[in-house]
Write a protein that holds these residues in place. Structure first.
Motif, PDB file in Angstrom:
ATOM      1  N   UNK A  63      48.952  42.009  27.559  1.00  0.00           N
ATOM      2  CA  UNK A  63      48.069  40.842  27.893  1.00  0.00           C
ATOM      3  C   UNK A  63      48.748  39.828  27.053  1.00  0.00           C
ATOM      4  N   UNK A  64      48.741  38.587  27.596  1.00  0.00           N
ATOM      5  CA  UNK A  64      49.613  37.456  26.967  1.00  0.00           C
ATOM      6  C   UNK A  64      48.456  36.357  26.458  1.00  0.00           C
ATOM      7  N   UNK A  65      47.312  36.102  27.184  1.00  0.00           N
ATOM      8  CA  UNK A  65      46.379  35.253  27.174  1.00  0.00           C
ATOM      9  C   UNK A  65      45.123  35.626  27.828  1.00  0.00           C
ATOM     10  N   UNK A  66      44.328  34.487  27.778  1.00  0.00           N
ATOM     11  CA  UNK A  66      43.011  34.373  28.680  1.00  0.00           C
ATOM     12  C   UNK A  66      43.360  33.434  29.463  1.00  0.00           C
ATOM     13  N   UNK A  67      43.012  33.324  30.765  1.00  0.00           N
ATOM     14  CA  UNK A  67      43.329  32.195  31.849  1.00  0.00           C
ATOM     15  C   UNK A  67      41.913  31.642  32.200  1.00  0.00           C
ATOM     16  N   UNK A  68      40.808  32.279  31.881  1.00  0.00           N
ATOM     17  CA  UNK A  68      39.566  32.007  32.369  1.00  0.00           C
ATOM     18  C   UNK A  68      38.331  32.747  32.460  1.00  0.00           C
ATOM     19  N   UNK A  69      37.225  32.147  32.402  1.00  0.00           N
ATOM     20  CA  UNK A  69      36.000  33.027  32.287  1.00  0.00           C
ATOM     21  C   UNK A  69      35.245  32.435  33.441  1.00  0.00           C
ATOM     22  N   UNK A  70      35.157  33.149  34.272  1.00  0.00           N
ATOM     23  CA  UNK A  70      34.322  32.641  35.526  1.00  0.00           C
ATOM     24  C   UNK A  70      32.826  33.413  35.982  1.00  0.00           C
ATOM     25  N   UNK A  71      31.826  32.593  36.451  1.00  0.00           N
ATOM     26  CA  UNK A  71      30.677  33.113  36.840  1.00  0.00           C
ATOM     27  C   UNK A  71      30.835  33.081  38.360  1.00  0.00           C
ATOM     28  N   UNK A  83      33.390  37.152  35.200  1.00  0.00           N
ATOM     29  CA  UNK A  83      34.820  37.688  35.157  1.00  0.00           C
ATOM     30  C   UNK A  83      35.680  37.347  34.034  1.00  0.00           C
ATOM     31  N   UNK A  84      36.291  37.794  33.258  1.00  0.00           N
ATOM     32  CA  UNK A  84      37.143  37.662  32.101  1.00  0.00           C
ATOM     33  C   UNK A  84      38.591  37.811  32.838  1.00  0.00           C
ATOM     34  N   UNK A  85      39.190  36.823  33.016  1.00  0.00           N
ATOM     35  CA  UNK A  85      40.717  36.913  33.629  1.00  0.00           C
ATOM     36  C   UNK A  85      41.847  36.699  32.393  1.00  0.00           C
ATOM     37  N   UNK A  86      42.558  37.764  32.534  1.00  0.00           N
ATOM     38  CA  UNK A  86      43.763  37.630  31.601  1.00  0.00           C
ATOM     39  C   UNK A  86      45.211  37.307  32.133  1.00  0.00           C
ATOM     40  N   UNK A  87      46.091  36.781  31.540  1.00  0.00           N
ATOM     41  CA  UNK A  87      47.623  36.731  31.999  1.00  0.00           C
ATOM     42  C   UNK A  87      48.319  37.948  31.388  1.00  0.00           C
ATOM     43  N   UNK A 131      45.671  29.943  40.630  1.00  0.00           N
ATOM     44  CA  UNK A 131      45.742  28.374  40.527  1.00  0.00           C
ATOM     45  C   UNK A 131      45.589  28.098  39.033  1.00  0.00           C
ATOM     46  N   UNK A 132      44.585  28.615  38.521  1.00  0.00           N
ATOM     47  CA  UNK A 132      44.472  28.320  36.954  1.00  0.00           C
ATOM     48  C   UNK A 132      45.462  28.718  36.341  1.00  0.00           C
ATOM     49  N   UNK A 133      46.063  29.860  36.621  1.00  0.00           N
ATOM     50  CA  UNK A 133      47.427  30.315  35.969  1.00  0.00           C
ATOM     51  C   UNK A 133      48.504  29.075  35.874  1.00  0.00           C
ATOM     52  N   UNK A 134      48.656  29.175  37.145  1.00  0.00           N
ATOM     53  CA  UNK A 134      49.911  28.066  37.618  1.00  0.00           C
ATOM     54  C   UNK A 134      49.456  26.556  36.877  1.00  0.00           C
ATOM     55  N   UNK A 135      48.473  26.357  36.762  1.00  0.00           N
ATOM     56  CA  UNK A 135      48.020  25.149  36.188  1.00  0.00           C
ATOM     57  C   UNK A 135      48.320  24.985  34.806  1.00  0.00           C
ATOM     58  N   UNK A 136      48.673  26.105  34.255  1.00  0.00           N
ATOM     59  CA  UNK A 136      48.751  26.391  32.640  1.00  0.00           C
ATOM     60  C   UNK A 136      47.660  26.549  31.650  1.00  0.00           C
TER      61      UNK A 136
END
Length: 156
Positions: A63-71, A83-87, A131-136
């Motif tokens: 795991x390298x980062x968190x990319x977002x937390x989603x409801x 959802x906790x999404x990791x890179x 998309x969130x990952x690709x947006x940085x």
């Protein structure tokens, strides 16, 4: 009635412009999703993300980062998921590792290949996380506090 969202984790793993996805059976049809699943008792969020990725794809990742937390509330059943999404990045593949029940197999796809098949997404979160990952979107892993620590007594 008490509101109890389901806590889930997912990973976005990119390698040379392709993303590690899972083809799985859901509601009688084959769909694509990130490696993802529910947090289990006595497990940290990061442990869950690593475990789910291995169990669903046979790939070990870091795991390298968190990319977002989603409801997200699924329209099919009204269940709400947090959802906790990791890179992550690939460390190695275990081709003989048994995959979870219902998993057809891992699939490496580009964003464009995935975007062409919205009817095969497990949910809208699949493309949104990519998309969130690709947006940085990259938040330091220290954002995740798996165990709440006691306050230090030397702080006033």
């Amino acid at each position: 009635m008490r509101f109890t969202p389901h806590v889930t984790v997912a990973t976005v793993v990119e390698d040379n412009g392709r993303f590690l996805l899972v083809e799985e059976m859901a509601d009688g049809r084959a769909v694509f999703n990130q490696p993802a699943g529910h947090l289990e008792a006595d497990e940290s969020l990061t442990q869950a993300a690593l475990r789910e990725t291995l169990e669903e794809t046979g790939w070990d990742i870091e795991l390298t980062a968190v990319t977002g937390i989603y409801l997200y509330t699924a329209p099919s059943n009204g269940v709400t998921y947090q959802r906790i999404c990791f890179a992550g990045r690939v460390l190695g593949h275990r081709p003989a590792h048994p995959l979870d029940e219902g998993i057809i197999g891992p699939r490496w796809m580009t964003r464009a290949e995935l975007a062409e098949q919205p009817e095969r997404w497990r949910s809208e979160l699949v493309l949104r996380c990519i998309d969130d990952y690709l947006d940085g979107a990259r938040f330091d892993l220290s954002l995740i506090r798996d165990q709440v620590e006691s306050p230090r007594e030397d702080r006033a």
